[in-house]
Design a protein around this motif. Sequence first.
Motif, PDB file in Angstrom:
ATOM      1  N   ILE A 419       0.821  -1.207   0.000  1.00 41.97           N
ATOM      2  CA  ILE A 419       0.000   0.000   0.000  1.00 41.97           C
ATOM      3  C   ILE A 419       0.858   1.261   0.000  1.00 41.97           C
ATOM      4  N   ASP A 420       1.967   1.256   0.702  1.00 49.58           N
ATOM      5  CA  ASP A 420       2.829   2.446   0.767  1.00 49.58           C
ATOM      6  C   ASP A 420       3.386   2.837  -0.598  1.00 49.58           C
ATOM      7  N   LYS A 421       3.462   1.889  -1.521  1.00 50.34           N
ATOM      8  CA  LYS A 421       3.997   2.171  -2.853  1.00 50.34           C
ATOM      9  C   LYS A 421       2.983   2.876  -3.756  1.00 50.34           C
ATOM     10  N   TYR A 422       1.738   3.018  -3.247  1.00 47.82           N
ATOM     11  CA  TYR A 422       0.709   3.679  -4.046  1.00 47.82           C
ATOM     12  C   TYR A 422       0.716   5.193  -3.870  1.00 47.82           C
ATOM     13  N   ARG A 423       1.614   5.718  -3.081  1.00 48.06           N
ATOM     14  CA  ARG A 423       1.579   7.129  -2.703  1.00 48.06           C
ATOM     15  C   ARG A 423       1.471   8.055  -3.913  1.00 48.06           C
ATOM     16  N   GLY A 424       0.396   8.816  -3.927  1.00 46.78           N
ATOM     17  CA  GLY A 424       0.214   9.839  -4.947  1.00 46.78           C
ATOM     18  C   GLY A 424      -0.218   9.338  -6.304  1.00 46.78           C
ATOM     19  N   TRP A 425      -0.413   8.029  -6.470  1.00 48.51           N
ATOM     20  CA  TRP A 425      -0.765   7.514  -7.790  1.00 48.51           C
ATOM     21  C   TRP A 425      -2.122   8.019  -8.263  1.00 48.51           C
ATOM     22  N   TYR A 484      -9.028   2.136   8.322  1.00 48.08           N
ATOM     23  CA  TYR A 484      -8.105   1.441   7.414  1.00 48.08           C
ATOM     24  C   TYR A 484      -8.560   1.496   5.963  1.00 48.08           C
ATOM     25  N   TYR A 485      -9.866   1.625   5.713  1.00 52.19           N
ATOM     26  CA  TYR A 485     -10.303   1.799   4.327  1.00 52.19           C
ATOM     27  C   TYR A 485      -9.884   3.174   3.791  1.00 52.19           C
ATOM     28  N   LEU A 486     -10.094   4.197   4.604  1.00 52.06           N
ATOM     29  CA  LEU A 486      -9.763   5.544   4.142  1.00 52.06           C
ATOM     30  C   LEU A 486      -8.257   5.769   4.094  1.00 52.06           C
ATOM     31  N   ARG A 487      -7.487   4.935   4.777  1.00 46.06           N
ATOM     32  CA  ARG A 487      -6.027   5.041   4.672  1.00 46.06           C
ATOM     33  C   ARG A 487      -5.582   4.819   3.230  1.00 46.06           C
ATOM     34  N   ILE A 488      -6.270   3.923   2.524  1.00 44.35           N
ATOM     35  CA  ILE A 488      -5.917   3.672   1.124  1.00 44.35           C
ATOM     36  C   ILE A 488      -6.197   4.908   0.278  1.00 44.35           C
ATOM     37  N   VAL A 489      -7.335   5.558   0.528  1.00 44.83           N
ATOM     38  CA  VAL A 489      -7.660   6.790  -0.197  1.00 44.83           C
ATOM     39  C   VAL A 489      -6.629   7.868   0.113  1.00 44.83           C
ATOM     40  N   LEU A 492      -3.412   7.146  -1.796  1.00 46.70           N
ATOM     41  CA  LEU A 492      -3.560   7.373  -3.225  1.00 46.70           C
ATOM     42  C   LEU A 492      -3.656   8.851  -3.578  1.00 46.70           C
ATOM     43  N   ALA A 493      -4.351   9.612  -2.744  1.00 45.81           N
ATOM     44  CA  ALA A 493      -4.696  10.976  -3.140  1.00 45.81           C
ATOM     45  C   ALA A 493      -3.828  12.055  -2.512  1.00 45.81           C
ATOM     46  N   PHE A 494      -3.399  11.886  -1.273  1.00 45.11           N
ATOM     47  CA  PHE A 494      -2.827  13.010  -0.536  1.00 45.11           C
ATOM     48  C   PHE A 494      -1.336  12.871  -0.234  1.00 45.11           C
ATOM     49  N   GLU A 495      -0.785  11.686  -0.364  1.00 48.43           N
ATOM     50  CA  GLU A 495       0.639  11.531  -0.096  1.00 48.43           C
ATOM     51  C   GLU A 495       1.433  11.650  -1.398  1.00 48.43           C
ATOM     52  N   LYS A 496       2.651  12.113  -1.293  1.00 51.42           N
ATOM     53  CA  LYS A 496       3.482  12.360  -2.471  1.00 51.42           C
ATOM     54  C   LYS A 496       4.261  11.098  -2.830  1.00 51.42           C
ATOM     55  N   GLY A 497       4.396  10.888  -4.126  1.00 48.45           N
ATOM     56  CA  GLY A 497       5.173   9.764  -4.618  1.00 48.45           C
ATOM     57  C   GLY A 497       5.825  10.118  -5.934  1.00 48.45           C
ATOM     58  N   ASP A 498       6.888   9.431  -6.265  1.00 44.74           N
ATOM     59  CA  ASP A 498       7.622   9.680  -7.500  1.00 44.74           C
ATOM     60  C   ASP A 498       7.361   8.537  -8.469  1.00 44.74           C
ATOM     61  N   PHE A 499       6.587   8.841  -9.531  1.00 39.21           N
ATOM     62  CA  PHE A 499       6.265   7.837 -10.538  1.00 39.21           C
ATOM     63  C   PHE A 499       6.750   8.275 -11.919  1.00 39.21           C
ATOM     64  N   SER A 500       7.838   9.046 -11.939  1.00 38.48           N
ATOM     65  CA  SER A 500       8.334   9.573 -13.210  1.00 38.48           C
ATOM     66  C   SER A 500       8.719   8.471 -14.176  1.00 38.48           C
TER      67      SER A 500
END
Length: 547
Positions: A419-425, A484-489, A492-500
């Motif tokens: 789940i942590d790898k979904y950050r910002g996707w 825990y359900y909203l943790r996924i949201v 996905l939506a509010f945490e930053k991630g690098d998917f360049s």
Amino acid sequence: MTDPVVAVSLESVIDLYRDLPGVAAELALGGSIILFLLLRMTFPKWRQSAYFAAFMGSLLAFGLAMGWNLPEAREAFGGLLIHDAFGQFFRVLLLGFLVLFVIFTMLSRFPPFIISTEFFLFVFSGILGMCLMARANHLLLVVLTMEMASLPSYALAGIRRLEPRGTEAALKFAVFGAVSSGLMFFGLSLLSALTGSLHLAGMSAQLSERLGQLGNHPAELSFLAAALVLAGAGLAFKLSLVPFHFWTPDVFEGATAEVGTFLSVASKLAVLALFIRLLTAWVAPLAVGSLNLGMESPGPFIQSFVTSASEIDMAANGVLSQKVALILGIVGGISCTFGNLVAFGQTNIKRLLAYSTIAHGGYITMGLAGVTAALGAPREICQQVLASVLFYAIVYLLMNLGIFAVATFLRNKLSTEEIDKYRGWGRHDPVLLITATVFLFSLVGLPPFAGFIAKFALFAALAQARLWWLVVLGVINTVLSLFYYLRIVKVLAFEKGDFSDKVTSDQADPSINIFLLSLAGMLLLLGVWWQQPFHWCMQAAQSVLVY
């Protein structure tokens, strides 16, 4: 003068001709299974052959099931099957799921060509067993269909032969599944020995006749209790209820997300159908004594089961049914609470959804406790309680299929299930973010989605059955699941991630977006327009109640 042998043969042919239209969908599934066996040999270079055959076969079976008009509830094939609105309800539900599941696998590009025919062979075989399980009317067919549904599931868990985790999951699933099946079949054999019948209606009638004698024979009462507990333990394993849940997270994590979807939805719906049918056949006679004496008439089913009210210890029977309701309520409440609490610490999306499945199995079992508690009430009340469980099953199918699809498409795009790898996707894929939010909000039970209506109806039914402690427990668990359900949201939506390195021009797949939006749209539609589906649930509930 007519030869009696010829007359009997002619009558058998007429009965067979009358019964065959009721299993046309199952025959279509059987034809598809034969086709899968021949595809690799017939079209060795057509890489999409299994997908095409699976889609057309599932669509044909679903169309035949929808197009069959059930004239009246009746037994078929010598009493092995029963054609009624309840069985038809679950049959349509399972075949509708099959169509959506085949489309889902086509979009997720699993299975690969090398194992595609085997994969769909197992899936269709499992669904065939499940459709027959929902309409089983004889213990012989209960045993056969249970194994028809279980054995392909074990193979599906280990379909990736070179994946160690998948092999481990399949082995664990098969071993624990064999033990649970043994417990269940032993309980069924005890109940058959007590009643002297293998036919569900006959067993119910025998239980009703012997209830007056059980109070004077504690050994037979213990015999009945042991039979019900053992049979219930086997069903609890299939529903992933505590303390028979331990296989679920490991199997879900080791198997592919597609297989997890199948196990989480189809297997649970089929076992729920069997559970309800056995519950209403075996526990309803125990609740006869607690009937409201102010009702106008006990109804024709009660009159056929009970020879005379004076022959039955009514108080004792009412206590027995309430004990069953209490056990179901405790198991459901513990499963719900355990699943929600343990899901908090999960970092793998499949393990989180496994514990979510345990929690929702708990909600459904709490509803079954309400059904059992209401079996002694006027039939209209019990019908409404059971209909709420059936409506929850419809919504459960859509929201669980949706969230597993989201997890699968994320796995394909990001090559991870953490789940942590979904950050910002979600910023790169807004359709996936929106639909995932809909599925997760519905799983929590937030308005205006169908999950809210389903949980509200379920909790209202529990209140109607006067199980207020389960209502309170259900509301508390709903609040717990929110985090825990909203943790996924949030990830996905509010945490930053690098998917360049992953964001490319072909990330937005229109077919995937249409599939996810369709499922989310159905949940939104059911949250607003729920009256007609609930009416269908009422009809199905009415047909299975034995009083």
